[in-house]
Design a protein around this motif. Structure first.
Motif, short mmCIF file in Angstrom:
data_model
loop_
_atom_site.label_atom_id
_atom_site.label_comp_id
_atom_site.label_asym_id
_atom_site.label_seq_id
_atom_site.Cartn_x
_atom_site.Cartn_y
_atom_site.Cartn_z
N VAL A 1 0.84 -1.20 0.00
CA VAL A 1 0.00 0.00 0.00
C VAL A 1 0.88 1.25 0.00
N GLY A 2 1.87 1.29 0.87
CA GLY A 2 2.76 2.45 0.93
C GLY A 2 3.50 2.67 -0.37
N CYS A 3 3.96 1.57 -0.97
CA CYS A 3 4.66 1.67 -2.24
C CYS A 3 3.74 2.20 -3.33
N THR A 4 2.48 1.77 -3.31
CA THR A 4 1.50 2.24 -4.29
C THR A 4 1.24 3.73 -4.13
N VAL A 5 1.16 4.19 -2.89
CA VAL A 5 0.93 5.62 -2.63
C VAL A 5 2.07 6.45 -3.23
N TRP A 6 3.31 6.01 -3.02
CA TRP A 6 4.45 6.76 -3.55
C TRP A 6 4.48 6.71 -5.08
N GLN A 7 4.06 5.61 -5.65
CA GLN A 7 3.99 5.54 -7.11
C GLN A 7 2.96 6.53 -7.65
N CYS A 8 1.82 6.63 -6.98
CA CYS A 8 0.77 7.56 -7.41
C CYS A 8 1.23 9.01 -7.27
N ILE A 9 1.94 9.30 -6.17
CA ILE A 9 2.46 10.66 -5.98
C ILE A 9 3.47 11.01 -7.07
N ALA B 1 -4.55 3.79 -9.58
CA ALA B 1 -4.21 3.39 -8.21
C ALA B 1 -4.51 1.92 -7.96
N TYR C 1 -1.72 -1.02 -7.27
CA TYR C 1 -1.69 -1.79 -6.02
C TYR C 1 -1.64 -3.29 -6.30
#
Length: 215
Positions: free
Chosen positions: A85-93, A139, A143
């Motif tokens: 989840v954290g990795c996905t958030v950084w990818q989206c950012i 997103a 994920y």
């Protein structure tokens, strides 16, 4: 079509990077990558009268970028405590920042602002499409992809993602009524066979996996 083919070369970048870094790449993965590249060439078609251009360079950069992403994700996703989840958030950012910079550079501050305001003031259907693309196809897909990378070899993942044009062709035929010929059918079968080849386990490989599981 040429751009789609160049982008598909990401599936070859991953085993190349793994080989350079000293990791073992099974012969069947090389065979699957070549089979998938050939299938993509048949499916999307490779041709055109124009020679190399800026678009080809961008497509090549995309292939290198995706290949490098699969390679690095293959290293990190299998570490203990990896947070999908954290990795996905950084990818989206990262995606959001990159797209914002691209918009500013291509349209200028005023044009970018006007474009964003125009989208935000669009009708409900357009906003729904934007929400679907942002939440589900960006997103959500990132994920699932990130989560799966913890369980699948990076080279295998690259080849599996090569099946994207197969599903695009199938949906185009079912939803839009588009037709495709024998060449496209053969290309799609080559890609699906490449995906199947990555999942086959032969005698020596089965023994190695059982030995690892026993440790």
């Amino acid at each position: 079509s040429k751009g789609a083919f160049i982008c598909s070369l990401a599936m070859v970048v991953v085993p190349l990077l793994k080989s350079v870094s000293g990791s073992e790449v099974k012969p069947q993965l090389w065979a699957a990558a070549l089979l998938a590249v050939s299938g993509t060439a048949l499916l999307v078609g490779v041709g055109g009268a124009t020679g190399p251009n800026v678009g080809d360079l961008i497509s090549g950069g995309s292939a290198l970028g995706f290949g490098a992403m699969f390679f690095r994700m293959d290293c990190y996703a299998k570490q203990k405590g990896f947070d999908a989840v954290g990795c996905t958030v950084w990818q989206c950012i990262t995606l959001a920042v990159a797209m914002a910079v691209w918009l500013l550079v291509s349209e200028g501050p005023q044009g970018a602002t006007e474009g964003v305001l125009s989208l935000l003031s669009s009708d409900t259907s357009t906003l729904a499409i934007l929400a679907w693309m942002g939440v589900v196809t960006t997103a959500g897909v990132l994920y699932v992809e990130t989560w799966a990378m913890a369980k699948v070899d990076g080279a295998e993942a690259g080849i599996i993602f090569a099946s994207e044009p197969v599903w695009a062709t199938m949906f185009a035929a079912l939803v839009l009524g588009e037709s495709f010929g024998e060449k496209e059918v053969v290309g799609g079968m080559c890609i699906l066979l490449a995906c199947l080849l990555t999942q086959l386990r032969f005698g020596d490989q089965k023994s190695e996996e059982l030995a690892v599981q026993a440790q």
